[in-house]
Design a protein around this motif. Structure first.
Motif, mmCIF file in Angstrom:
data_model
loop_
_atom_site.group_PDB
_atom_site.id
_atom_site.type_symbol
_atom_site.label_atom_id
_atom_site.label_comp_id
_atom_site.label_asym_id
_atom_site.label_seq_id
_atom_site.Cartn_x
_atom_site.Cartn_y
_atom_site.Cartn_z
ATOM 1 N N LEU A 174 -2.254 74.139 47.095
ATOM 2 C CA LEU A 174 -3.353 75.026 47.493
ATOM 3 C C LEU A 174 -2.908 75.958 48.612
ATOM 4 O O LEU A 174 -3.269 77.134 48.632
ATOM 5 C CB LEU A 174 -4.555 74.195 47.951
ATOM 6 N N TRP A 175 -2.116 75.421 49.569
ATOM 7 C CA TRP A 175 -1.696 76.249 50.700
ATOM 8 C C TRP A 175 -0.738 77.357 50.248
ATOM 9 O O TRP A 175 -0.634 78.390 50.913
ATOM 10 C CB TRP A 175 -1.022 75.407 51.779
ATOM 11 N N SER A 176 -0.037 77.135 49.128
ATOM 12 C CA SER A 176 0.883 78.166 48.645
ATOM 13 C C SER A 176 0.136 79.415 48.192
ATOM 14 O O SER A 176 0.716 80.497 48.125
ATOM 15 C CB SER A 176 1.730 77.617 47.488
ATOM 16 N N PHE A 177 -1.158 79.267 47.895
ATOM 17 C CA PHE A 177 -1.963 80.418 47.465
ATOM 18 C C PHE A 177 -2.606 81.137 48.642
ATOM 19 O O PHE A 177 -3.155 82.226 48.478
ATOM 20 C CB PHE A 177 -3.044 79.974 46.486
ATOM 21 N N VAL A 178 -2.584 80.522 49.818
ATOM 22 C CA VAL A 178 -3.224 81.137 50.991
ATOM 23 C C VAL A 178 -2.223 81.233 52.142
ATOM 24 O O VAL A 178 -2.514 80.923 53.292
ATOM 25 C CB VAL A 178 -4.473 80.345 51.428
ATOM 26 N N LEU A 179 -1.011 81.661 51.802
ATOM 27 C CA LEU A 179 0.032 81.957 52.793
ATOM 28 C C LEU A 179 0.375 80.765 53.682
ATOM 29 O O LEU A 179 0.753 80.929 54.853
ATOM 30 C CB LEU A 179 -0.393 83.145 53.662
ATOM 31 N N GLY A 180 0.229 79.559 53.131
ATOM 32 C CA GLY A 180 0.618 78.363 53.879
ATOM 33 C C GLY A 180 -0.244 78.062 55.078
ATOM 34 O O GLY A 180 0.180 77.367 56.006
ATOM 35 N N ILE A 181 -1.490 78.561 55.083
ATOM 36 C CA ILE A 181 -2.351 78.401 56.250
ATOM 37 C C ILE A 181 -2.623 76.932 56.568
ATOM 38 O O ILE A 181 -2.851 76.563 57.718
ATOM 39 C CB ILE A 181 -3.675 79.165 56.040
ATOM 40 N N GLY A 182 -2.556 76.063 55.549
ATOM 41 C CA GLY A 182 -2.843 74.644 55.780
ATOM 42 C C GLY A 182 -1.806 73.934 56.620
ATOM 43 O O GLY A 182 -2.052 72.827 57.114
ATOM 44 N N TYR A 183 -0.639 74.564 56.804
ATOM 45 C CA TYR A 183 0.402 73.959 57.632
ATOM 46 C C TYR A 183 0.224 74.276 59.120
ATOM 47 O O TYR A 183 0.746 73.558 59.975
ATOM 48 C CB TYR A 183 1.790 74.453 57.203
ATOM 49 N N LEU A 184 -0.472 75.351 59.418
ATOM 50 C CA LEU A 184 -0.554 75.830 60.799
ATOM 51 C C LEU A 184 -1.183 74.830 61.776
ATOM 52 O O LEU A 184 -0.776 74.793 62.944
ATOM 53 C CB LEU A 184 -1.320 77.154 60.843
#
Length: 209
Positions: A174-184
């Motif tokens: 899922l984060w790959s579709f939103v510029l990796g925002i879930g990792y921040l």
């Protein structure tokens, strides 16, 4: 001086034991222990003198001092990307040559755009499966994480079940579709967790501290 430990199991108290005798009692992280000088029973996982005992069994408790930073996790990710990139290039070189035209062509059809999306999803799924398999085995993490001396564990310090590892790694898609925002959130969250860690209730810890 009281240096005796006691164990409570199934409502029964046993002891007293010395610290060395405690190491022979086949303790679990949930074993209730009364430590010297205390009147309160607590789980063995919260007693610092047993941390090395559990680490010898491959159990690494997530603590404030051993949580992995964003940057060392990023380094492990880059190492894994290189390793998987070489592996895919060796095993599927012909297929990749055909797919390369999708990313070099200046004009592509709708069908080619769908093929590009499918390729991205396939590569992401391969990466997620790779991490799932590694994290649910005694490795407790990918090759990149092992080289960086990291491990992925649950709240009790145990290695992940296949199901928990699947949840953790496929959430990353899922984060790959939103510029990796879930990792921040790893940068500022108290437990250094990304959204995938929060959802799966997992932690990335350093083995060398």
């Amino acid at each position: 001086m009281n240096d005796s430990y006691y164990i409570r199991e199934n409502g029964q108290q046993t002891g007293p034991f010395t610290l060395q005798e405690m190491f022979q009692q086949h303790l679990d992280v949930d074993t209730m222990i009364l430590v010297p000088g205390s009147d309160e029973w607590q789980e063995a996982s919260y007693v610092s003198e047993f941390f090395e005992y559990f680490e010898a069994q491959g159990i690494y408790f997530p603590t404030e001092g051993n949580l992995a930073s964003f940057w060392v996790r990023l380094l492990a990710y880059l190492i894994d990307s290189i390793i998987l990139g070489f592996a895919i290039a060796l095993l599927a070189s012909d297929y990749l040559e055909q797919m390369a035209t999708l990313f070099t062509s200046t004009t592509i059809t709708v069908e080619q755009k769908m093929q590009r999306l499918q390729l991205n999803l396939l590569l992401t799924a391969v990466f997620a499966l790779y991490n799932t398999l590694c994290e649910s085995t005694p490795m407790r993490g990918s090759i990149g994480k092992m080289l960086c001396k990291l491990a992925v564990v649950d709240a009790d310090g145990r290695r992940l079940s296949v199901g928990r590892a699947l949840v953790r790694n496929f959430t990353k898609i899922l984060w790959s579709f939103v510029l990796g925002i879930g990792y921040l959130p790893i940068l500022w969250s108290e437990r250094r967790q990304g959204w995938h860690d929060m959802l799966a209730k997992t932690y990335v810890i350093r083995r060398d501290v």
